[in-house]
Design a protein around this motif. Structure first.
Motif, PDB file in Angstrom:
ATOM      1  N   LYS A  39       0.831  -1.212   0.000  1.00 59.87           N
ATOM      2  CA  LYS A  39       0.000   0.000   0.000  1.00 59.87           C
ATOM      3  C   LYS A  39       0.863   1.259   0.000  1.00 59.87           C
ATOM      4  O   LYS A  39       0.654   2.175  -0.806  1.00 59.87           O
ATOM      5  N   THR A 122      -1.689  -2.488  -5.861  1.00 59.77           N
ATOM      6  CA  THR A 122      -1.342  -3.585  -4.967  1.00 59.77           C
ATOM      7  C   THR A 122      -1.805  -4.911  -5.562  1.00 59.77           C
ATOM      8  O   THR A 122      -2.457  -4.941  -6.611  1.00 59.77           O
ATOM      9  N   TYR A 128      -3.272   3.211  -4.970  1.00 57.79           N
ATOM     10  CA  TYR A 128      -3.074   4.171  -3.882  1.00 57.79           C
ATOM     11  C   TYR A 128      -2.199   5.315  -4.379  1.00 57.79           C
ATOM     12  O   TYR A 128      -1.364   5.132  -5.278  1.00 57.79           O
ATOM     13  N   SER A 135      -1.496   7.412   2.641  1.00 55.19           N
ATOM     14  CA  SER A 135      -1.576   6.634   1.407  1.00 55.19           C
ATOM     15  C   SER A 135      -3.049   6.356   1.160  1.00 55.19           C
ATOM     16  O   SER A 135      -3.646   5.495   1.813  1.00 55.19           O
ATOM     17  N   PRO A 137      -6.552   5.495  -1.148  1.00 58.12           N
ATOM     18  CA  PRO A 137      -6.974   4.714  -2.309  1.00 58.12           C
ATOM     19  C   PRO A 137      -7.682   5.583  -3.353  1.00 58.12           C
ATOM     20  O   PRO A 137      -8.369   6.542  -3.011  1.00 58.12           O
TER      21      PRO A 137
END
Length: 465
Positions: A39, A122, A128, A135, A137
Motif C-alpha cells: 500500500k 497492490t 493508492y 496513502s 486509495p
C-alpha cells in the motif's frame, strides 16, 4: 562474502525515529504485513517516490521517539516484505538496505521507492496515491485515468474526438500548407492514418491530429488548449488588479500558436525597462531560452486538463504555468538529464515541419540553461504546483550582489538601498545593508557623509594620489 550491514549512531537512529511522516517519508513497526508495505510503496510510486522505514514505529504506535525502534532479530525476517514489493505488477523501481544500531536492538529495513511512469497497484488491484502523510486509495475510474494522464502512462493525444469527421484534419488549410511544405509526403490521408492522427477503425480524428492540423482546434477540442498571455506592470509577487495591462488569448494549430505566442512575448518585453549596472535599459532575455521553455510547455503539457498555458510577464521575470505534472521518471532534480515525452505524436508531428520549433529533440531545456548562463543571468526555476509545472525566467544577474553594486558604481557616483535592491533582486532592506557593510569592511565603498536616514547612499572610495 556477505555484505556488512551499516551501523548508525544513536543520534541518527533517534533522528529516523523522530522524522516527521510526510509526502516522501513513512515508517512502520516490524509487524506490518506485506499488504501494508505494498500500500505505502504503491502510493509513493504513484506520486513522487519516497522512503519507507520498517522496524521503527510511527507516532500512533508510540508517542516517545526513544521507544519507537522495533527492529527484527534477523534481517531475513524482512524477506517476505521485500518479496511483496518484487511481486507488484506493474513493477515498482526500488532499492533497500538494512541498518542496525548498537544502542537499539535488532535490524531495520529501509526502502527507497522511485516515482513510476505506470499507474501502480497492490496485489488486490487497489490503486493508492501519496497525499501528505497518507496513502489514500483511488477507486473512481475517472480519477485513475486522470492519474495515468498525469504520469504520462497514457496520453490524451491518443483520445478519439468522435464528434469530428476526418476532414477536420486531412482537408484543413493547415494540413494543405504542411503537405505542400513537406513535399515528401504523398497525400494528407495516408500521412494522417500512418502517423496515428486518425483512427484506422472508424476514421475518427485523434486529439494529436486536431491540435496540430485543425484550422481552429480550440473550437472543437474537448478541453481548453490555448495560450493566455498576461502582463503585470510590477515586480510584486502578488500583483493587484490595477497592475494588469495586457490579457490576451492565442489559439490556432500548435505550430502557429507557438510562433504567435513567442512573437507577442517579444513585443511586450520590448516596452519594459529594467535597472542594470549600466543604468535603465530595455529588458532582454536570451531568445533561445524563452523559445525552448515555451515550446517545451506546449508539446509536453497534459491536454486532459481543461486549462490554457499561462505566460505571465512581469517587469523582472516571466512565469510560464503549464497544465500537468512532469511525466514518467522526470523530476525537478533530474529534468536536464532524463528524457520523457507525454505527447510523442505531437513532438514527432512538429518535427516534420520545414522550420521545426523543436529541432534539437531532448536538448531544449539544456539550451535554455546554457543561454541564461551565457547572458550572465540566473538559471530558470522549475516548480511543481499541484497539477501544474511552473517555470520562472528571472531577470536576475548571475553576478554576486557585491559585484553588481561595484559595477553600478563604475557608471554612477552613488547608490541607494532601494536602487541596489532593484539591481540585485534582494527584497530585504537589511540584507542589502549587509552587502554594503561587507564592501565597506573591504575598503571598497563608504557612506556618503551628508546623506542620512531614508536618503542615505554609498559611493566608491577614491584612491588618494
Amino acid at each position: 562474502m556477505a555484505t556488512a550491514i551499516p551501523e548508525i549512531s544513536s543520534e541518527d537512529a533517534l533522528k529516523l525515529a523522530s522524522t516527521v511522516e510526510d509526502q516522501f517519508f513513512d515508517r512502520k513497526g516490524k509487524s506490518i504485513s506485506g499488504k501494508g508495505v505494498q500500500k505505502i510503496v504503491v502510493a509513493f510510486a504513484n506520486a513522487d517516490g519516497g522512503e519507507l522505514v520498517v522496524g521503527i514505529k510511527d507516532d500512533k504506535e508510540d508517542a516517545n521517539p526513544a521507544n519507537r525502534w522495533d527492529g527484527a532479530t534477523d534481517p531475513e525476517e524482512f524477506n517476505q516484505l521485500i518479496q511483496s514489493v518484487v511481486e507488484l505488477s506493474p513493477s515498482v523501481g526500488f532499492r533497500y538496505e538494512f541498518l542496525k544500531s548498537n544502542d537499539y536492538n535488532g535490524y531495520i529495513l529501509r526502502l527507497f521507492v522511485d516515482k513510476s511512469r505506470e499507474v501502480c497497484m497492490t496485489a488486490d488491484k487497489t490503486v493508492y496515491v501519496r497525499m501528505g502523510a497518507q496513502s489514500l486509495p483511488l477507486r473512481d475510474a475517472q480519477k485513475i485515468t486522470q492519474l495515468a494522464f498525469s504520469k504520462g502512462a497514457q496520453s490524451y493525444e491518443n483520445r478519439k474526438i468522435d464528434s469530428l469527421r476526418p476532414e477536420t484534419v486531412v482537408e484543413s488549410n493547415e494540413m494543405k500548407r504542411f503537405i505542400d511544405e513537406a513535399k515528401i509526403i504523398p497525400n494528407s490521408l495516408s500521412y494522417a492514418v500512418n502517423e496515428g492522427f486518425i483512427s484506422q477503425d472508424d476514421w475518427a480524428p485523434l486529439a494529436a491530429g486536431v491540435l496540430l492540423y485543425a484550422d481552429n482546434p480550440q473550437g472543437v477540442f474537448p478541453t481548453r488548449c490555448e495560450t493566455r498571455i498576461v502582463f503585470y506592470d510590477t515586480k510584486e509577487e502578488k500583483p493587484e488588479r490595477h497592475h494588469l495591462k495586457i490579457n490576451e488569448t492565442i489559439g490556432g494549430p500548435l505550430y502557429h500558436q507557438i510562433h504567435t505566442s513567442i512573437k507577442r512575448i517579444t513585443e511586450i518585453m520590448s516596452d519594459i525597462s529594467v535597472l542594470t549596472p549600466e543604468g535603465l535599459t530595455k529588458v532582454s532575455y536570451p531568445p533561445e531560452a524563452i523559445w525552448e521553455i515555451v515550446v517545451n510547455a506546449m508539446i509536453h503539457r497534459d491536454y486532459s486538463i481543461s486549462d490554457d498555458i499561462q505566460i505571465i510577464i512581469f517587469q523582472n521575470r516571466i512565469e510560464i504555468l503549464s497544465p500537468g505534472k512532469l511525466p514518467g521518471n522526470v523530476t525537478i532534480h533530474n529534468i536536464l538529464d532524463v528524457r520523457d515525452s507525454r505527447n510523442p505524436k505531437i513532438v514527432k508531428g512538429l518535427r516534420r515541419y520545414k522550420d521545426a520549433p523543436n529541432q534539437d529533440l531532448g536538448e531544449g531545456l539544456n539550451t535554455a540553461f546554457d543561454k541564461m548562463k551565457e547572458w550572465r543571468l540566473q538559471p530558470p526555476i522549475f516548480e511543481e504546483m499541484g497539477n501544474y509545472l511552473k517555470v520562472t525566467i528571472g531577470h536576475k544577474p548571475l553576478a554576486t550582489p557585491e559585484e553588481a553594486v561595484l559595477k553600478y558604481l563604475e557608471n554612477h557616483n552613488e547608490i541607494r538601498n532601494s536602487v541596489a535592491r532593484e539591481l540585485t533582486g534582494i527584497r530585504s532592506e537589511n540584507q542589502m545593508k549587509e552587502v554594503f557593510y561587507r564592501l565597506r569592511d573591504r575598503g571598497l565603498i563608504e557612506q556618503v557623509p551628508e546623506k542620512k536616514g531614508n536618503a542615505s547612499a554609498w559611493r566608491k572610495i577614491l584612491k588618494k594620489a
